[in-house]
Enzyme design. Structure first.
Site, mmCIF file in Angstrom:
data_model
loop_
_atom_site.group_PDB
_atom_site.id
_atom_site.type_symbol
_atom_site.label_atom_id
_atom_site.label_comp_id
_atom_site.label_asym_id
_atom_site.label_seq_id
_atom_site.Cartn_x
_atom_site.Cartn_y
_atom_site.Cartn_z
ATOM 1 N N HIS A 130 0.827 -1.203 0.000
ATOM 2 C CA HIS A 130 0.000 0.000 0.000
ATOM 3 C C HIS A 130 0.866 1.259 0.000
ATOM 4 O O HIS A 130 2.040 1.231 0.375
ATOM 5 C CB HIS A 130 -0.932 -0.002 1.200
ATOM 6 C CG HIS A 130 -2.057 -0.981 1.080
ATOM 7 N ND1 HIS A 130 -3.051 -1.087 2.017
ATOM 8 C CD2 HIS A 130 -2.349 -1.890 0.108
ATOM 9 C CE1 HIS A 130 -3.907 -2.011 1.643
ATOM 10 N NE2 HIS A 130 -3.501 -2.529 0.486
ATOM 11 N N GLU A 179 0.826 3.817 1.941
ATOM 12 C CA GLU A 179 1.302 4.212 3.269
ATOM 13 C C GLU A 179 2.599 3.483 3.615
ATOM 14 O O GLU A 179 3.553 4.095 4.105
ATOM 15 C CB GLU A 179 0.234 3.901 4.334
ATOM 16 C CG GLU A 179 -1.072 4.645 4.134
ATOM 17 C CD GLU A 179 -2.114 3.868 3.326
ATOM 18 O OE1 GLU A 179 -3.307 4.088 3.557
ATOM 19 O OE2 GLU A 179 -1.725 3.057 2.442
ATOM 20 N N CYS A 200 -6.030 1.138 5.816
ATOM 21 C CA CYS A 200 -6.537 -0.134 6.323
ATOM 22 C C CYS A 200 -5.858 -0.447 7.663
ATOM 23 O O CYS A 200 -4.944 0.258 8.092
ATOM 24 C CB CYS A 200 -6.269 -1.245 5.306
ATOM 25 S SG CYS A 200 -4.517 -1.713 5.180
ATOM 26 N N CYS A 253 -2.005 -0.920 7.449
ATOM 27 C CA CYS A 253 -1.298 0.363 7.332
ATOM 28 C C CYS A 253 -1.375 1.152 8.638
ATOM 29 O O CYS A 253 -0.422 1.844 9.003
ATOM 30 C CB CYS A 253 -1.855 1.165 6.165
ATOM 31 S SG CYS A 253 -1.430 0.428 4.569
#
Length: 192
Positions: free
Chosen positions: A96, A98, A122, A125
């Site tokens: 992801h 992040e 999420c 993250c």
């Protein structure tokens, strides 16, 4: 100092006044725009997400976007969102935005920093954000709000004292026109 000398000193000639631009990007818009620009690097056909980490001095210390891990050929990994076998989807493989922003940091750490990100993070993250010491998350969309991963994320961020808030843009789009630098009158229009 006489007024005429002051006018000449500060660029005021023949009674005309040059003023700064009023439609410049404010810091939050700038950082969210950087996150969105970063997302354009993503090869994901269905979801392009970017993240931008900023320190207390408004300096960017990390940028990332969603994609496959370094050294893993993204031509040989799936990009599908749905398949009978979860291993044939992107989810077990993709990193992801992040995570990539934290891993791509250009400073010793990101403790006390703010993360600007297109989508609410999420739970996985959220764990990384907490462990990295990021203290605030500013997101644009929370379209997966009711999914268990997002509920868990909010629980974790709240427990750890990480502030999170939705970004409310003052404009709906920012256009990057590479040709604008060559347009005649650019300097005069910038001074209006």
């Amino acid at each position: 100092m006489e007024q005429t000398q002051q006018q000449q000193m500060f660029g005021h000639l023949n009674g005309s006044t040059t003023r700064k631009r009023e439609d410049y990007l404010e810091w939050p818009e700038y950082f969210m725009a950087v996150a969105f620009l970063s997302a354009q690097r993503s090869k994901d056909p269905s979801s392009q997400v970017g993240a931008c980490i900023v320190n207390q001095e408004n300096k960017i210390v990390g940028i990332g976007y969603n994609g496959m891990p370094n050294g893993c050929d993204d031509d040989h990994l799936p990009w599908a969102r749905f398949a009978e076998d979860r291993l044939d989807t992107k989810y077990p493989y993709v990193c992801h935005a992040e995570l990539n922003a934290i891993m791509n940091k250009n400073s010793a750490d990101v403790k006390g920093c703010t993360m600007y990100v297109a989508l609410f993070p999420c739970n996985e993250c959220a764990k990384l954000i907490i462990q990295a010491g990021i203290t605030e998350v500013i997101f644009l969309s929370d379209k997966y709000h009711d999914k268990p991963e997002m509920i868990a994320s909010r629980r974790l961020l709240s427990m750890a004292g990480v502030q999170y808030r939705e970004f409310k843009p003052k404009r709906t789009e920012i256009v990057i026109d590479f040709n604008s630098i060559n347009q005649p009158g650019m300097l005069s229009s910038a001074s209006k």
